[in-house]
Design an enzyme around this catalytic site. Structure first.
Site, mmCIF file in Angstrom:
data_model
loop_
_atom_site.group_PDB
_atom_site.id
_atom_site.type_symbol
_atom_site.label_atom_id
_atom_site.label_comp_id
_atom_site.label_asym_id
_atom_site.label_seq_id
_atom_site.Cartn_x
_atom_site.Cartn_y
_atom_site.Cartn_z
ATOM 1 N N LEU A 35 0.850 -1.185 0.000
ATOM 2 C CA LEU A 35 0.000 0.000 0.000
ATOM 3 C C LEU A 35 0.888 1.238 0.000
ATOM 4 O O LEU A 35 1.871 1.308 0.740
ATOM 5 C CB LEU A 35 -0.911 -0.009 1.227
ATOM 6 N N GLU A 64 -2.779 -5.147 14.602
ATOM 7 C CA GLU A 64 -2.254 -4.025 13.828
ATOM 8 C C GLU A 64 -2.718 -4.082 12.378
ATOM 9 O O GLU A 64 -2.773 -5.148 11.765
ATOM 10 C CB GLU A 64 -0.725 -4.016 13.906
ATOM 11 N N ARG A 111 1.037 -9.162 23.547
ATOM 12 C CA ARG A 111 1.677 -8.611 24.743
ATOM 13 C C ARG A 111 1.195 -7.183 24.941
ATOM 14 O O ARG A 111 0.450 -6.635 24.132
ATOM 15 C CB ARG A 111 3.203 -8.600 24.565
#
Length: 450
Positions: free
Chosen positions: A203, A275, A291
């Site tokens: 992207l 993410e 985490r």
């Protein structure tokens, strides 16, 4: 209730966990290398154990030494912080085999999400949108060229076991593919012992958006909105904020629900971050971190929750102390990472702190293990502090950040504070108009560094 927790980390994140434990009435054990004997996390913990020499491999990454420290002190649980062993599935298994509790996800979840290909396949099955790309690993250059032709250039080749920007190469044309493919495989092999790679559509102007999720391990999970981490240098975040200036409430609810539902279906326990690259109103999964994130304080600021306390609670088998309906965004928060580095080349700058003064006042939080006279060792990451500000809205948070940076004093070493002073002069920062490539271009233009 746990009586004693061992923190298998150092620096500001070790302090962060020790503080949460103390508020909960839980004893804390710090582990440290010989280089960290005078570190603040050692001073602040109830007990401390030296686990080896300065080298991380012989101390903070030494699983036998950490287990021995638990046995010596009677610690019942281990909090890994971030980095070091925090996403090591083998470490989690060994902890459990010794009758201890790992404050974090299961070994299986860490293992699945630690392999980029398996993680992507899993997320696809769970209904999380992913970047178009190869189905699994790409074993030959010929296959790589076919994929480049199928999806169109540019594409990005990624090591399946990669992280921190290592093992990632962009090919803008078929001509670039051979070098990018071989380099990504070589970096994967040298850094992670695994040369398998996969390929995705690259992207061109995305933002980096991550969704904070939290599960109780029993099929219940929530999301705590998003963080925008688009300001990056060499794939390392330097400036993070919540909520994201480009995300609408409708987009937040949509992607947040997808993420919360996904982790609930796999009975995920504890904190995790999913993410994404975000471009033209669409989210594309890139990885999940199993985490606590470095930038978790901005989420804590806008939701008024203590994520570390919550990690400890669910590890004990207690329910989450909030529901999705309880989580309402309040204002805007920004974090900047203060590194001991010399500009413009960002060279690590260890040394003795001759004077340190943390900023204060309304809406200001400084997470750091610095103190006057402390010597920053040369063996570890150069992060020395995180400055977090919270305001009623984004303009107030930016003004507060500017004020707080002016109050911060770190003498004796060079830091990245001047970078943030300069960035706050930029119109694009105030407008929130940037993508993951913006900072690299700005550094090349303004500092001659990339």
């Amino acid at each position: 209730m746990f009586k004693k927790i061992l923190v298998a980390n150092r620096g500001e994140i070790a302090l962060r966990v020790i503080r949460a434990a103390r508020e909960m009435g839980i004893g804390s054990v710090a582990v440290h290398s010989t280089a960290d004997s005078d570190a603040m996390h050692v001073r602040m913990a109830d007990e401390s154990v030296c686990i080896g020499p300065p080298s991380s491999t012989q101390s903070y990454l030494s699983i036998p030494s950490i287990i021995a420290a638990c046995e010596i002190t009677g610690a019942e649980a281990i909090h890994p912080g971030y980095g070091f062993l925090s996403e090591n599935a083998g470490f989690v298994q060994i902890i459990q085999d010794h009758g201890l509790t790992f404050i974090g996800p299961t070994a299986d979840h860490i293992r699945v999400m630690g392999d980029k290909i398996t993680a992507k396949d899993t997320m696809k099955e769970l209904g999380v949108p992913c970047v178009p790309g190869s189905d699994g690993g790409v074993d030959t250059l010929e296959d790589a060229l076919k994929i480049g032709e199928e999806f169109g250039y540019p594409v990005i080749i990624k090591a399946t076991a990669g992280g921190g920007g290592k093992g990632m190469k962009v090919a803008t044309s078929a001509k670039d593919m051979e070098k990018a493919y071989r380099t990504a495989r070589a970096e994967g092999k040298s850094n992670f012992g695994n040369d398998e790679v996969y390929i995705e559509k690259y992207l061109t102007t995305p933002r980096h958006i991550e969704i904070q999720v939290f599960g109780d391990g029993k099929g219940r999970a929530v999301h705590l909105g998003e963080r925008d981490c688009s300001l990056q240098r060499r794939h390392q975040k330097v400036f993070e904020e919540a909520p994201g200036p480009s995300i609408t409430p409708e987009e937040r609810d949509r992607i947040g629900k997808i993420c919360a539902d996904a982790v609930a279906r796999i009975n995920y326990i504890g904190a995790g971050t999913i993410e994404f690259l975000y471009e033209n109103g669409e989210f594309y999964f890139i990885e999940m971190n199993t985490r606590l994130q470095v930038e978790h304080p901005v989420t804590e600021a806008i939701f008024g929750v203590d994520l570390v306390r919550e990690q400890i609670r669910v590890a004990e088998g207690l329910p989450m102390s909030f529901t999705q309906e309880d989580l309402q965004i309040n204002g805007h928060a920004i974090e900047v990472r203060i590194n001991a580095e010399k500009l413009p080349d960002f060279r690590p700058c260890p040394g003795k702190i001759t004077q340190y003064h943390a900023p204060g006042g309304l809406g200001v939080r400084m997470d750091s293990a610095l103190y006057d006279g402390y010597s920053i060792p040369p063996y570890y990451d150069s992060l020395i502090g995180k400055l977090i500000v919270h305001g009623r809205d984004r303009p107030e948070a930016l003004a507060r950040l500017n004020r707080a940076l002016g109050e911060l004093i770190v003498d004796g070493v060079d830091t990245t504070v001047p970078l943030f002073h300069a960035l706050l002069q930029e119109e694009a920062i105030h407008k929130g108009d940037y993508n993951i490539h913006w900072l690299e271009h700005w550094l090349e233009t303004n500092l001659g560094s990339g």
